[in-house]
Design an enzyme around this catalytic site. Sequence first.
Site, PDB file in Angstrom:
ATOM      1  N   HIS A 104      22.373  24.095  52.664  1.00 46.30           N
ATOM      2  CA  HIS A 104      21.099  24.366  53.326  1.00 46.30           C
ATOM      3  C   HIS A 104      20.060  23.347  52.877  1.00 46.30           C
ATOM      4  O   HIS A 104      20.079  22.861  51.750  1.00 46.30           O
ATOM      5  CB  HIS A 104      20.601  25.778  52.992  1.00 46.30           C
ATOM      6  CG  HIS A 104      21.416  26.843  53.632  1.00 46.30           C
ATOM      7  ND1 HIS A 104      21.227  27.236  54.933  1.00 46.30           N
ATOM      8  CD2 HIS A 104      22.422  27.591  53.161  1.00 46.30           C
ATOM      9  CE1 HIS A 104      22.084  28.186  55.226  1.00 46.30           C
ATOM     10  NE2 HIS A 104      22.824  28.421  54.174  1.00 46.30           N
ATOM     11  N   GLY A 128      44.379  28.980  44.244  1.00 47.95           N
ATOM     12  CA  GLY A 128      43.549  30.165  44.447  1.00 47.95           C
ATOM     13  C   GLY A 128      42.152  30.043  43.869  1.00 47.95           C
ATOM     14  O   GLY A 128      41.949  29.527  42.772  1.00 47.95           O
ATOM     15  N   ALA A 146      44.006  26.091  40.540  1.00 49.11           N
ATOM     16  CA  ALA A 146      43.301  27.341  40.808  1.00 49.11           C
ATOM     17  C   ALA A 146      41.965  27.363  40.073  1.00 49.11           C
ATOM     18  O   ALA A 146      41.863  26.931  38.932  1.00 49.11           O
ATOM     19  CB  ALA A 146      44.163  28.524  40.373  1.00 49.11           C
TER      20      ALA A 146
END
Length: 180
Positions: A104, A128, A146
Amino acid sequence: FSLLKKLLNLLGFLAMKTYRQIDETYPPWKYVYFAFYQRLLLFNFHVPWPVHFTSFVTSPTKINFGRLTSPGSSPFQYIQGEGGIEIGDNVQIAPGVQLISANHDPDDFDRHLDVRPIKIGSNVWIGGNAVVLPGVHIGSNVIVGAGSVVTKDIPDNSVAVGNPCRVIKEKAPYKGSCRK
């Protein structure tokens, strides 16, 4: 039991016809599951490929991917395509992975900053709960460990882990097939 299996496969082939792009790694009956949540219960109904009901995909028109790749098909993934995402063939995206392609604007939260798209090569495994941030390029034949937070580009043939994610070793060439 075999009659039920045949019926599920038939329904799966019909459900597959409702998607623009399919992942050949899934058996036909799996599309019954995806279609139930996406087409009947309207979870991620705006996405033209199979997405797990616990995952969320934004701006799917800005996401392109190759064969044997299914962004959003594992549980709890967040695929934010606002800044663009380009993914190669045979990319495994584990549960909980976040691909965040735009930030943003700090002066106007309703706008996104212009950034280069996330690019992910072929034969990549993203472990993950890894997070890939805007503008990152991940080369081909890469493993991202991960829980890693990928803030910078990762070259081809690498294993990278950590927060921030860093290359820890070179990876041997991929030996698997990209054809199903």
